[in-house]
Design a protein around this motif. Structure first.
Motif, PDB file in Angstrom:
ATOM      1  N   ASP A 191       5.304  -6.998  -0.526  1.00 50.52           N
ATOM      2  CA  ASP A 191       4.054  -7.753  -0.467  1.00 50.52           C
ATOM      3  C   ASP A 191       3.291  -7.710  -1.786  1.00 50.52           C
ATOM      4  O   ASP A 191       2.378  -8.498  -1.994  1.00 50.52           O
ATOM      5  CB  ASP A 191       3.167  -7.204   0.655  1.00 50.52           C
ATOM      6  CG  ASP A 191       3.776  -7.446   2.031  1.00 50.52           C
ATOM      7  OD1 ASP A 191       3.974  -8.614   2.381  1.00 50.52           O
ATOM      8  OD2 ASP A 191       4.055  -6.459   2.733  1.00 50.52           O
ATOM      9  N   CYS A 192       3.602  -6.757  -2.647  1.00 50.53           N
ATOM     10  CA  CYS A 192       2.967  -6.638  -3.960  1.00 50.53           C
ATOM     11  C   CYS A 192       4.050  -6.792  -5.027  1.00 50.53           C
ATOM     12  O   CYS A 192       4.822  -5.862  -5.272  1.00 50.53           O
ATOM     13  CB  CYS A 192       2.263  -5.286  -4.114  1.00 50.53           C
ATOM     14  SG  CYS A 192       0.901  -5.027  -2.974  1.00 50.53           S
ATOM     15  N   LEU A 193       4.101  -7.970  -5.641  1.00 48.51           N
ATOM     16  CA  LEU A 193       5.138  -8.244  -6.623  1.00 48.51           C
ATOM     17  C   LEU A 193       4.572  -8.211  -8.035  1.00 48.51           C
ATOM     18  O   LEU A 193       3.429  -8.612  -8.272  1.00 48.51           O
ATOM     19  CB  LEU A 193       5.759  -9.625  -6.363  1.00 48.51           C
ATOM     20  CG  LEU A 193       6.498  -9.793  -5.036  1.00 48.51           C
ATOM     21  CD1 LEU A 193       6.937 -11.243  -4.867  1.00 48.51           C
ATOM     22  CD2 LEU A 193       7.708  -8.865  -4.977  1.00 48.51           C
ATOM     23  N   ARG A 252      -4.416 -11.052  -0.786  1.00 43.86           N
ATOM     24  CA  ARG A 252      -5.146 -10.328   0.254  1.00 43.86           C
ATOM     25  C   ARG A 252      -4.222  -9.340   0.972  1.00 43.86           C
ATOM     26  O   ARG A 252      -4.616  -8.223   1.285  1.00 43.86           O
ATOM     27  CB  ARG A 252      -5.739 -11.318   1.248  1.00 43.86           C
ATOM     28  CG  ARG A 252      -6.551 -10.656   2.369  1.00 43.86           C
ATOM     29  CD  ARG A 252      -7.210 -11.688   3.245  1.00 43.86           C
ATOM     30  NE  ARG A 252      -8.135 -12.529   2.495  1.00 43.86           N
ATOM     31  CZ  ARG A 252      -8.819 -13.537   3.020  1.00 43.86           C
ATOM     32  NH1 ARG A 252      -8.685 -13.824   4.304  1.00 43.86           N
ATOM     33  NH2 ARG A 252      -9.630 -14.252   2.269  1.00 43.86           N
ATOM     34  N   ARG A 253      -2.983  -9.754   1.213  1.00 46.30           N
ATOM     35  CA  ARG A 253      -2.032  -8.886   1.908  1.00 46.30           C
ATOM     36  C   ARG A 253      -1.680  -7.672   1.043  1.00 46.30           C
ATOM     37  O   ARG A 253      -1.594  -6.544   1.545  1.00 46.30           O
ATOM     38  CB  ARG A 253      -0.774  -9.681   2.253  1.00 46.30           C
ATOM     39  CG  ARG A 253       0.200  -8.931   3.156  1.00 46.30           C
ATOM     40  CD  ARG A 253       1.320  -9.847   3.620  1.00 46.30           C
ATOM     41  NE  ARG A 253       2.271  -9.141   4.449  1.00 46.30           N
ATOM     42  CZ  ARG A 253       2.129  -8.914   5.740  1.00 46.30           C
ATOM     43  NH1 ARG A 253       1.040  -9.347   6.359  1.00 46.30           N
ATOM     44  NH2 ARG A 253       3.055  -8.270   6.431  1.00 46.30           N
ATOM     45  N   CYS A 254      -1.497  -7.891  -0.247  1.00 43.90           N
ATOM     46  CA  CYS A 254      -1.189  -6.795  -1.163  1.00 43.90           C
ATOM     47  C   CYS A 254      -2.340  -5.793  -1.197  1.00 43.90           C
ATOM     48  O   CYS A 254      -2.127  -4.578  -1.077  1.00 43.90           O
ATOM     49  CB  CYS A 254      -0.917  -7.342  -2.562  1.00 43.90           C
ATOM     50  SG  CYS A 254      -0.645  -6.079  -3.832  1.00 43.90           S
ATOM     51  N   ALA A 255      -3.568  -6.294  -1.338  1.00 47.50           N
ATOM     52  CA  ALA A 255      -4.734  -5.409  -1.391  1.00 47.50           C
ATOM     53  C   ALA A 255      -4.892  -4.637  -0.089  1.00 47.50           C
ATOM     54  O   ALA A 255      -5.267  -3.452  -0.093  1.00 47.50           O
ATOM     55  CB  ALA A 255      -5.988  -6.225  -1.669  1.00 47.50           C
ATOM     56  N   SER A 256      -4.583  -5.274   1.043  1.00 42.37           N
ATOM     57  CA  SER A 256      -4.707  -4.602   2.335  1.00 42.37           C
ATOM     58  C   SER A 256      -3.705  -3.469   2.478  1.00 42.37           C
ATOM     59  O   SER A 256      -4.038  -2.374   2.951  1.00 42.37           O
ATOM     60  CB  SER A 256      -4.509  -5.613   3.474  1.00 42.37           C
ATOM     61  OG  SER A 256      -5.495  -6.622   3.430  1.00 42.37           O
ATOM     62  N   ARG A 315       7.699   0.961  -0.853  1.00 39.77           N
ATOM     63  CA  ARG A 315       7.933   0.117   0.311  1.00 39.77           C
ATOM     64  C   ARG A 315       7.305  -1.264   0.153  1.00 39.77           C
ATOM     65  O   ARG A 315       7.893  -2.274   0.570  1.00 39.77           O
ATOM     66  CB  ARG A 315       7.366   0.813   1.562  1.00 39.77           C
ATOM     67  CG  ARG A 315       7.284  -0.054   2.812  1.00 39.77           C
ATOM     68  CD  ARG A 315       8.655  -0.493   3.297  1.00 39.77           C
ATOM     69  NE  ARG A 315       8.552  -1.357   4.460  1.00 39.77           N
ATOM     70  CZ  ARG A 315       8.311  -2.662   4.418  1.00 39.77           C
ATOM     71  NH1 ARG A 315       8.129  -3.271   3.242  1.00 39.77           N
ATOM     72  NH2 ARG A 315       8.253  -3.365   5.529  1.00 39.77           N
ATOM     73  N   ILE A 316       6.117  -1.340  -0.442  1.00 37.34           N
ATOM     74  CA  ILE A 316       5.386  -2.606  -0.444  1.00 37.34           C
ATOM     75  C   ILE A 316       5.423  -3.313  -1.795  1.00 37.34           C
ATOM     76  O   ILE A 316       4.919  -4.433  -1.906  1.00 37.34           O
ATOM     77  CB  ILE A 316       3.916  -2.393  -0.036  1.00 37.34           C
ATOM     78  CG1 ILE A 316       3.180  -1.539  -1.078  1.00 37.34           C
ATOM     79  CG2 ILE A 316       3.835  -1.772   1.342  1.00 37.34           C
ATOM     80  CD1 ILE A 316       1.709  -1.317  -0.776  1.00 37.34           C
ATOM     81  N   SER A 317       5.992  -2.692  -2.832  1.00 43.27           N
ATOM     82  CA  SER A 317       6.012  -3.324  -4.149  1.00 43.27           C
ATOM     83  C   SER A 317       7.396  -3.226  -4.770  1.00 43.27           C
ATOM     84  O   SER A 317       8.263  -2.496  -4.286  1.00 43.27           O
ATOM     85  CB  SER A 317       4.985  -2.660  -5.080  1.00 43.27           C
ATOM     86  OG  SER A 317       5.479  -1.431  -5.581  1.00 43.27           O
TER      87      SER A 317
END
Length: 262
Positions: free
Chosen positions: A128-130, A142-146, A176-178
């Motif tokens: 979600d954070c690329l 917004r999804r990355c910041a969350s 996991r998220i980036s």
């Protein structure tokens, strides 16, 4: 006792410098089992040691240009907001059950660390954070910041409760998220730990927490160990180290839990 404090502090700092995670989880049982501190007394010493060690490691990461500092500041801000909540929760737990809960957390984290070391593959399409290939920075959505806020709140809560740095949440969370590299995730984690642990440590010191000579020797050795770990990190395979560290965590958790219940 001073020699033992220096040895254990150096080991904790080296683990933090190499992996960016787990130093606080190792610091607490070292202070409690080997140096005789209670969970309450060990918390400020652990936070100061981990915070200072992480600061030195993050400065090295900033020099190398691998810290995602905007993400680190955002995670740290959320973590600082949630750390006092964790600290308040600790006051409502009996000392014995606080240790048991911490031991259970250690076993869970050891399992997560062992599993993560066995399969450390980042799938870019699931992140979600690329990172922007042109700037090397995250593309903020917004999804990355969350997701980053979720990582920060969890790390902050655990820091306030148990005096741990939260790197065991931050590094796996970023992985996991980036699509940030492992070295970038470790360096970013160190910056977050330095900010959140430093804030929590200052809060405890203002509340009349005592450190003592043994505690300060532990702190200084942890800082030196982190510098050694950061120098060695590019040349040390992290996955075998994580598996070995997971085994040490399980043994320490069992000893702490049994001593608390007996």
């Amino acid at each position: 006792m001073l020699l033992m404090a220096m040895t254990l502090g150096g080991a904790v700092g080296m683990v933090l410098g190499l992996t960016g995670a787990g130093g606080g989880v190792l610091a607490m049982p070292a202070l409690m089992l080997a140096l005789g501190y209670s969970l309450t007394d060990a918390r400020p010493i652990s936070l100061i040691a981990i915070g200072l060690a992480a600061l030195l490691g993050s400065l090295d990461g900033l020099r190398r240009g691998i810290v995602r500092y905007r993400a680190a500041l955002w995670i740290a801000a959320i973590g600082i907001a949630f750390a006092p909540i964790g600290s308040v929760l600790m006051h409502y737990l009996p000392a014995r059950w606080s240790v048991v809960l911490f031991s259970m957390l250690m076993v869970y984290l050891a399992w997560r660390m062992f599993r993560g070391a066995s399969r450390d593959v980042v799938i870019r399409d699931e992140c979600d954070c690329l990172l922007d290939p042109d700037t090397g920075r995250f593309r903020w959505t917004r999804r990355c910041a969350s997701w980053l806020a979720g990582v920060g709140s969890t790390a902050g809560m655990l820091t306030g409760m148990f005096g741990v740095g939260g790197g065991f949440v931050i590094v796996p969370g970023l992985r996991r998220i980036s699509d940030a590299s492992l070295h970038a995730s470790v360096a970013t984690s160190l910056m977050v730990i330095a900010l959140v642990s430093g804030f929590s440590a200052v809060t405890m010191l203002l509340g009349a927490a005592s450190i003592g000579m043994t505690g300060w020797m532990f702190v200084g050795a942890a800082a030196a160990g982190t510098l050694v770990g950061r120098v060695c990190q590019p040349h040390v395979p992290v996955q075998p180290l994580q598996k070995m560290f997971a085994g040490v965590m399980v043994v320490a958790a069992l000893i702490l839990g049994i001593k608390a219940l007996v």
